[in-house]
Design a protein around this motif. Sequence first.
Motif, PDB file in Angstrom:
ATOM      1  N   THR A   1     133.172  93.385  21.835  1.00  0.00           N
ATOM      2  CA  THR A   1     132.465  92.090  21.695  1.00  0.00           C
ATOM      3  C   THR A   1     131.715  91.753  22.780  1.00  0.00           C
ATOM      4  O   THR A   1     130.397  91.422  22.598  1.00  0.00           O
ATOM      5  N   LEU A   2     132.243  91.954  23.989  1.00  0.00           N
ATOM      6  CA  LEU A   2     131.461  91.650  25.216  1.00  0.00           C
ATOM      7  C   LEU A   2     130.242  92.359  25.516  1.00  0.00           C
ATOM      8  O   LEU A   2     129.113  91.999  25.728  1.00  0.00           O
ATOM      9  N   ALA A   3     130.242  93.735  24.935  1.00  0.00           N
ATOM     10  CA  ALA A   3     129.066  94.616  25.030  1.00  0.00           C
ATOM     11  C   ALA A   3     127.911  94.131  24.071  1.00  0.00           C
ATOM     12  O   ALA A   3     126.693  94.091  24.306  1.00  0.00           O
ATOM     13  N   THR A   4     128.391  93.659  22.704  1.00  0.00           N
ATOM     14  CA  THR A   4     127.506  93.119  21.700  1.00  0.00           C
ATOM     15  C   THR A   4     126.880  91.903  22.149  1.00  0.00           C
ATOM     16  O   THR A   4     125.585  91.462  22.237  1.00  0.00           O
ATOM     17  N   VAL A   5     127.555  90.925  22.798  1.00  0.00           N
ATOM     18  CA  VAL A   5     127.199  89.592  23.306  1.00  0.00           C
ATOM     19  C   VAL A   5     126.033  90.030  24.338  1.00  0.00           C
ATOM     20  O   VAL A   5     124.896  89.458  24.287  1.00  0.00           O
ATOM     21  N   ALA A   6     126.472  90.797  25.364  1.00  0.00           N
ATOM     22  CA  ALA A   6     125.598  91.074  26.603  1.00  0.00           C
ATOM     23  C   ALA A   6     124.203  91.721  26.032  1.00  0.00           C
ATOM     24  O   ALA A   6     123.113  91.411  26.509  1.00  0.00           O
ATOM     25  N   SER A   7     124.280  92.503  25.141  1.00  0.00           N
ATOM     26  CA  SER A   7     123.113  93.420  24.530  1.00  0.00           C
ATOM     27  C   SER A   7     122.039  92.504  24.091  1.00  0.00           C
ATOM     28  O   SER A   7     121.103  92.469  24.089  1.00  0.00           O
ATOM     29  N   VAL A   8     122.699  91.608  22.986  1.00  0.00           N
ATOM     30  CA  VAL A   8     121.956  90.483  22.436  1.00  0.00           C
ATOM     31  C   VAL A   8     121.260  89.643  23.441  1.00  0.00           C
ATOM     32  O   VAL A   8     119.942  89.496  23.187  1.00  0.00           O
ATOM     33  N   ASN A   9     121.692  89.253  24.498  1.00  0.00           N
ATOM     34  CA  ASN A   9     121.107  88.485  25.428  1.00  0.00           C
ATOM     35  C   ASN A   9     120.252  89.222  26.112  1.00  0.00           C
ATOM     36  O   ASN A   9     119.155  88.650  26.719  1.00  0.00           O
ATOM     37  N   SER A  10     120.490  90.580  26.524  1.00  0.00           N
ATOM     38  CA  SER A  10     119.507  91.406  27.219  1.00  0.00           C
ATOM     39  C   SER A  10     118.208  91.513  26.364  1.00  0.00           C
ATOM     40  O   SER A  10     117.082  91.464  26.822  1.00  0.00           O
TER      41      SER A  10
ATOM     42  N   GLU B   1     115.084  83.103  25.341  1.00  0.00           N
ATOM     43  CA  GLU B   1     116.540  82.786  25.266  1.00  0.00           C
ATOM     44  C   GLU B   1     117.343  82.978  23.907  1.00  0.00           C
ATOM     45  O   GLU B   1     116.965  82.344  23.137  1.00  0.00           O
ATOM     46  N   VAL B   2     118.260  83.948  23.961  1.00  0.00           N
ATOM     47  CA  VAL B   2     118.882  84.244  22.801  1.00  0.00           C
ATOM     48  C   VAL B   2     120.397  84.073  22.995  1.00  0.00           C
ATOM     49  O   VAL B   2     120.674  84.801  23.926  1.00  0.00           O
ATOM     50  N   ASP B   3     121.145  83.287  22.708  1.00  0.00           N
ATOM     51  CA  ASP B   3     122.443  83.046  22.686  1.00  0.00           C
ATOM     52  C   ASP B   3     123.186  82.917  21.467  1.00  0.00           C
ATOM     53  O   ASP B   3     123.468  81.659  20.894  1.00  0.00           O
ATOM     54  N   LEU B   4     123.516  84.075  20.770  1.00  0.00           N
ATOM     55  CA  LEU B   4     124.347  84.197  19.309  1.00  0.00           C
ATOM     56  C   LEU B   4     125.648  83.776  19.693  1.00  0.00           C
ATOM     57  O   LEU B   4     126.351  83.227  18.569  1.00  0.00           O
TER      58      LEU B   4
END
Length: 219
Positions: A196-205, A213-216
Amino acid sequence: MTSFPGSPKILKGAIVGVDVFNPVASVAVFQYNPAEISRTIEPQYSEAGGGRAEVLRLQGPPRETISAEITLDLVDQMEAGKAGPLGGGIAGHLAALEMLVYPKSLLVAANQILLATGTMEVIPPVAPLTLFIYGWKRVVPVKIGTISITETAHDPGLNPIRAEVRLSMTVLTYNDLPPTHPGYWTFMAHQVVKETLATVASVNSIGAALGEEVDLFSL
Protein backbone atom coordinates in the motif's frame (compact mmCIF):
# COMPACT_ATOMS: atom_id res chain seq x y z
CA MET A 1 12.79 17.89 31.88
CA THR A 2 9.92 19.94 30.41
CA SER A 3 9.26 19.31 26.74
CA PHE A 4 8.12 21.93 24.27
CA PRO A 5 4.29 22.09 24.33
CA GLY A 6 4.06 21.67 20.58
CA SER A 7 6.26 18.58 20.46
CA PRO A 8 4.53 15.51 19.02
CA LYS A 9 4.08 12.48 21.22
CA ILE A 10 6.77 9.93 20.35
CA LEU A 11 5.74 6.34 19.76
CA LYS A 12 8.32 4.04 21.29
CA GLY A 13 9.53 0.95 19.51
CA ALA A 14 9.61 -2.44 21.18
CA ILE A 15 10.56 -6.07 20.90
CA VAL A 16 7.80 -8.33 22.16
CA GLY A 17 7.98 -12.06 22.77
CA VAL A 18 4.51 -13.60 22.56
CA ASP A 19 4.58 -16.48 25.04
CA VAL A 20 1.37 -18.04 26.33
CA PHE A 21 3.17 -19.43 29.39
CA ASN A 22 4.58 -16.08 30.53
CA PRO A 23 3.20 -13.29 28.33
CA VAL A 24 4.91 -10.39 30.13
CA ALA A 25 8.39 -11.88 30.63
CA SER A 26 9.73 -10.78 27.26
CA VAL A 27 8.34 -7.31 26.58
CA ALA A 28 11.14 -4.83 25.92
CA VAL A 29 9.92 -1.30 25.17
CA PHE A 30 12.77 0.90 24.00
CA GLN A 31 13.72 3.58 26.49
CA TYR A 32 15.12 5.56 23.57
CA ASN A 33 14.29 4.67 19.99
CA PRO A 34 17.34 3.55 17.98
CA ALA A 35 18.93 6.47 16.18
CA GLU A 36 19.80 4.15 13.31
CA ILE A 37 18.36 0.89 12.00
CA SER A 38 20.20 -1.03 9.30
CA ARG A 39 18.23 -3.36 7.00
CA THR A 40 19.63 -5.73 4.40
CA ILE A 41 17.26 -7.18 1.80
CA GLU A 42 18.41 -10.18 -0.24
CA PRO A 43 16.09 -11.22 -3.13
CA GLN A 44 15.26 -14.92 -3.34
CA TYR A 45 15.40 -15.78 -7.03
CA SER A 46 14.36 -19.22 -8.15
CA GLU A 47 17.15 -21.51 -9.29
CA ALA A 48 14.79 -23.97 -10.96
CA GLY A 49 15.65 -24.40 -14.62
CA GLY A 50 18.05 -22.25 -16.54
CA GLY A 51 15.93 -20.72 -19.26
CA ARG A 52 15.81 -17.03 -19.99
CA ALA A 53 12.19 -16.89 -18.90
CA GLU A 54 13.18 -18.04 -15.42
CA VAL A 55 15.97 -15.58 -14.65
CA LEU A 56 13.70 -13.12 -12.79
CA ARG A 57 11.34 -15.63 -11.23
CA LEU A 58 11.04 -15.22 -7.45
CA GLN A 59 10.70 -18.21 -5.17
CA GLY A 60 9.41 -16.13 -2.28
CA PRO A 61 9.85 -12.91 -0.33
CA PRO A 62 13.37 -11.56 0.13
CA ARG A 63 15.51 -12.50 3.10
CA GLU A 64 15.66 -9.42 5.31
CA THR A 65 18.01 -8.85 8.23
CA ILE A 66 17.71 -5.97 10.69
CA SER A 67 20.41 -4.51 12.91
CA ALA A 68 19.67 -1.97 15.62
CA GLU A 69 21.53 -0.42 18.51
CA ILE A 70 19.54 0.39 21.64
CA THR A 71 20.65 2.58 24.54
CA LEU A 72 19.50 1.86 28.09
CA ASP A 73 20.26 4.46 30.75
CA LEU A 74 19.02 4.78 34.33
CA VAL A 75 21.23 7.68 35.43
CA ASP A 76 18.55 10.38 35.09
CA GLN A 77 15.98 8.24 36.92
CA MET A 78 18.45 7.57 39.74
CA GLU A 79 18.53 11.30 40.45
CA ALA A 80 14.79 11.02 41.14
CA GLY A 81 15.38 8.13 43.55
CA LYS A 82 14.50 5.31 41.16
CA ALA A 83 16.65 2.20 41.21
CA GLY A 84 15.06 0.12 38.44
CA PRO A 85 13.07 -3.14 38.73
CA LEU A 86 13.79 -4.80 42.09
CA GLY A 87 16.52 -2.22 42.66
CA GLY A 88 18.65 -3.88 39.99
CA GLY A 89 19.21 -0.91 37.71
CA ILE A 90 18.55 -1.86 34.09
CA ALA A 91 19.23 -5.56 34.74
CA GLY A 92 15.51 -6.33 34.43
CA HIS A 93 15.26 -4.59 31.06
CA LEU A 94 18.28 -6.51 29.82
CA ALA A 95 16.76 -9.74 31.13
CA ALA A 96 13.56 -9.09 29.17
CA LEU A 97 15.62 -8.98 25.97
CA GLU A 98 17.68 -12.03 26.89
CA MET A 99 14.61 -14.11 27.75
CA LEU A 100 13.64 -13.99 24.08
CA VAL A 101 16.29 -16.66 23.41
CA TYR A 102 16.13 -18.69 26.64
CA PRO A 103 14.07 -21.88 27.00
CA LYS A 104 11.67 -21.55 29.89
CA SER A 105 13.05 -22.93 33.17
CA LEU A 106 9.84 -24.88 33.86
CA LEU A 107 10.24 -26.69 30.55
CA VAL A 108 13.90 -27.45 31.28
CA ALA A 109 12.92 -28.87 34.68
CA ALA A 110 10.09 -30.92 33.12
CA ASN A 111 12.49 -32.40 30.57
CA GLN A 112 14.94 -33.34 33.32
CA ILE A 113 12.16 -35.18 35.14
CA LEU A 114 11.23 -37.01 31.93
CA LEU A 115 14.86 -38.02 31.39
CA ALA A 116 15.18 -39.17 35.00
CA THR A 117 12.13 -41.41 34.63
CA GLY A 118 13.56 -43.03 31.51
CA THR A 119 11.54 -41.17 28.90
CA MET A 120 13.53 -41.00 25.69
CA GLU A 121 11.46 -38.26 24.04
CA VAL A 122 11.51 -34.84 25.68
CA ILE A 123 9.63 -31.66 24.86
CA PRO A 124 11.70 -29.51 22.49
CA PRO A 125 11.86 -25.89 23.65
CA VAL A 126 10.41 -23.37 21.23
CA ALA A 127 11.27 -19.69 21.28
CA PRO A 128 8.31 -17.31 21.60
CA LEU A 129 6.97 -15.52 18.56
CA THR A 130 9.11 -12.39 18.60
CA LEU A 131 7.83 -9.17 17.05
CA PHE A 132 10.01 -6.20 16.17
CA ILE A 133 7.78 -3.13 16.40
CA TYR A 134 9.08 0.15 15.05
CA GLY A 135 6.01 2.20 14.28
CA TRP A 136 2.57 0.80 13.53
CA LYS A 137 3.43 0.46 9.84
CA ARG A 138 6.38 -1.79 10.66
CA VAL A 139 5.53 -4.82 12.77
CA VAL A 140 7.43 -7.92 11.69
CA PRO A 141 8.06 -11.38 13.17
CA VAL A 142 11.78 -11.92 13.68
CA LYS A 143 14.27 -14.51 14.81
CA ILE A 144 16.99 -13.10 17.06
CA GLY A 145 20.45 -13.73 15.63
CA THR A 146 22.69 -12.08 18.21
CA ILE A 147 22.31 -9.86 21.25
CA SER A 148 25.49 -7.94 22.09
CA ILE A 149 25.40 -6.09 25.43
CA THR A 150 28.03 -3.60 26.56
CA GLU A 151 27.50 -2.37 30.12
CA THR A 152 29.20 1.01 30.46
CA ALA A 153 28.20 2.10 33.97
CA HIS A 154 27.19 0.44 37.27
CA ASP A 155 25.83 1.57 40.62
CA PRO A 156 27.64 0.87 43.93
CA GLY A 157 25.97 -2.58 44.06
CA LEU A 158 27.39 -3.41 40.60
CA ASN A 159 23.95 -3.29 39.02
CA PRO A 160 24.16 -2.03 35.43
CA ILE A 161 22.74 1.46 35.00
CA ARG A 162 23.86 2.19 31.44
CA ALA A 163 24.29 -0.16 28.49
CA GLU A 164 24.44 -0.33 24.71
CA VAL A 165 22.62 -3.27 23.15
CA ARG A 166 23.24 -4.35 19.56
CA LEU A 167 20.64 -6.62 18.03
CA SER A 168 20.71 -8.60 14.81
CA MET A 169 17.45 -10.14 13.62
CA THR A 170 16.17 -12.10 10.65
CA VAL A 171 12.64 -11.32 9.50
CA LEU A 172 10.48 -14.45 9.37
CA THR A 173 8.22 -14.71 6.33
CA TYR A 174 5.36 -16.94 5.21
CA ASN A 175 8.03 -19.20 3.72
CA ASP A 176 9.43 -19.84 7.20
CA LEU A 177 6.21 -20.42 9.14
CA PRO A 178 3.11 -22.62 8.66
CA PRO A 179 -0.24 -20.92 7.95
CA THR A 180 -1.44 -21.95 11.42
CA HIS A 181 1.29 -19.84 13.07
CA PRO A 182 0.31 -16.24 13.97
CA GLY A 183 3.66 -15.02 12.66
CA TYR A 184 2.64 -16.17 9.15
CA TRP A 185 -0.27 -13.72 9.11
CA THR A 186 1.73 -11.00 10.86
CA PHE A 187 4.18 -11.00 7.97
CA MET A 188 1.34 -11.11 5.43
CA ALA A 189 -0.16 -8.00 7.04
CA HIS A 190 3.29 -6.35 6.97
CA GLN A 191 3.64 -7.05 3.25
CA VAL A 192 0.15 -5.68 2.50
CA VAL A 193 1.04 -2.46 4.34
CA LYS A 194 4.31 -2.25 2.39
CA GLU A 195 2.47 -2.76 -0.92
CA THR A 196 0.00 0.00 0.00
CA LEU A 197 2.80 2.41 0.90
CA ALA A 198 4.60 1.62 -2.36
CA THR A 199 1.43 2.20 -4.40
CA VAL A 200 0.71 5.55 -2.75
CA ALA A 201 4.29 6.72 -3.20
CA SER A 202 4.35 5.61 -6.87
CA VAL A 203 1.11 7.43 -7.68
CA ASN A 204 2.43 10.60 -6.05
CA SER A 205 5.74 10.25 -7.91
CA ILE A 206 3.94 9.93 -11.25
CA GLY A 207 1.98 13.09 -10.47
CA ALA A 208 5.18 14.94 -9.57
CA ALA A 209 6.83 13.80 -12.83
CA LEU A 210 3.85 15.14 -14.79
CA GLY A 211 3.98 18.41 -12.91
CA GLU A 212 0.64 17.81 -11.23
CA GLU A 213 -0.30 17.19 -7.65
CA VAL A 214 -1.82 13.72 -7.39
CA ASP A 215 -2.97 12.59 -3.98
CA LEU A 216 -5.35 9.68 -4.33
CA PHE A 217 -4.65 8.36 -0.86
CA SER A 218 -3.89 9.79 2.54
CA LEU A 219 -2.25 7.89 5.42
